[in-house]
Design a protein around this motif. Structure first.
Motif, short mmCIF file in Angstrom:
data_model
loop_
_atom_site.label_atom_id
_atom_site.label_comp_id
_atom_site.label_asym_id
_atom_site.label_seq_id
_atom_site.Cartn_x
_atom_site.Cartn_y
_atom_site.Cartn_z
N PRO A 139 -18.41 7.35 20.32
CA PRO A 139 -17.16 6.99 19.65
C PRO A 139 -17.44 6.95 18.14
O PRO A 139 -18.58 6.78 17.73
N ASP A 140 -16.41 7.12 17.34
CA ASP A 140 -16.62 7.18 15.89
C ASP A 140 -16.21 5.89 15.17
O ASP A 140 -16.04 5.88 13.97
N ASN A 141 -16.08 4.80 15.92
CA ASN A 141 -15.62 3.54 15.32
C ASN A 141 -16.65 2.42 15.47
O ASN A 141 -16.30 1.28 15.74
N ASN A 147 -18.85 1.39 13.08
CA ASN A 147 -19.20 0.78 11.80
C ASN A 147 -18.98 -0.73 11.86
O ASN A 147 -17.91 -1.19 12.28
N GLN A 175 -23.69 5.44 11.95
CA GLN A 175 -22.38 4.82 11.73
C GLN A 175 -22.49 3.41 11.14
O GLN A 175 -21.48 2.74 10.99
N TYR A 187 -19.43 -3.97 21.49
CA TYR A 187 -19.00 -2.69 22.06
C TYR A 187 -20.08 -2.27 23.05
O TYR A 187 -21.20 -1.97 22.66
N ARG A 242 -20.00 -2.89 13.85
CA ARG A 242 -19.80 -3.42 15.21
C ARG A 242 -21.15 -3.83 15.80
O ARG A 242 -22.19 -3.32 15.42
#
Length: 180
Positions: free
Chosen positions: A90-92, A94, A121, A41, A96
């Protein structure tokens, strides 16, 4: 153009676009090797990283996702040390692989803040890719700083996404402030 004027400051050519692009190509090759069979990411730090990030991503061939965060700690030509967050993370993130893309790292205050927020995260990994690094301005080491285009002296620079009071981001080369 070997020298330019932006507002009240004179600047001279520092890094030409051809050299910047060659270095970005090499960073892209390294990222493709390091993240083969993974889906990192890329998190660009606005506003300064947008040109670097766009050119960098053109060299990245691995599957990836892209996002941006906007944080500011600059006033004029100096880092204020005060973090002002405009857009959040962003909150996604984890589990990554996160690659923070910066235009320049000088004091490291902003980057330290971003890394600490990402760590909340629990990502698999965090690495930083910065076009420029001012080692002498760094206030504390940043272990995540993995990919650096150019190490520079503690000069004020503009162009290729970097600005002086909002001006000069659109220049294709990087200029440094003339000594008075």
């Amino acid at each position: 153009m070997n020298s330019i004027q932006i507002a009240d400051k004179g600047f001279e050519i520092f890094l030409e676009n051809d050299n910047i692009c060659k270095r970005i190509r090499l960073i892209g090759i390294q990222l493709n090797l390091d993240y083969e069979n993974r889906c990192p990411y890329f998190l660009g730090v606005l506003n300064g990283s947008f040109i670097f990030m766009a050119d960098l991503l053109k060299e990245v061939t691995v599957s990836c996702e892209v996002g941006f965060i906007k944080i500011s700690s600059y006033e004029g030509t100096e880092s204020s040390g005060k973090i002002q967050q405009a857009f959040g993370l962003p909150d996604n993130l984890n589990e990554r692989d996160v690659i923070v893309v910066e235009d320049i790292v000088d004091t490291g205050f902003t980057l330290g803040y971003i890394i600490s927020e990402i760590k909340k995260q629990a990502p698999s990994s965090i690495k930083v890719c910065s076009l420029l690094l001012k080692p002498k301005a760094l206030k504390s080491p940043i272990d995540e700083l993995e990919y650096v285009g150019f190490e520079i002296e503690n000069d004020f620079v503009v162009g290729y996404g970097l600005d002086y009071d909002g001006l000069g981001r659109n220049l294709k080369d990087i200029y440094k402030a003339k000594s008075v």
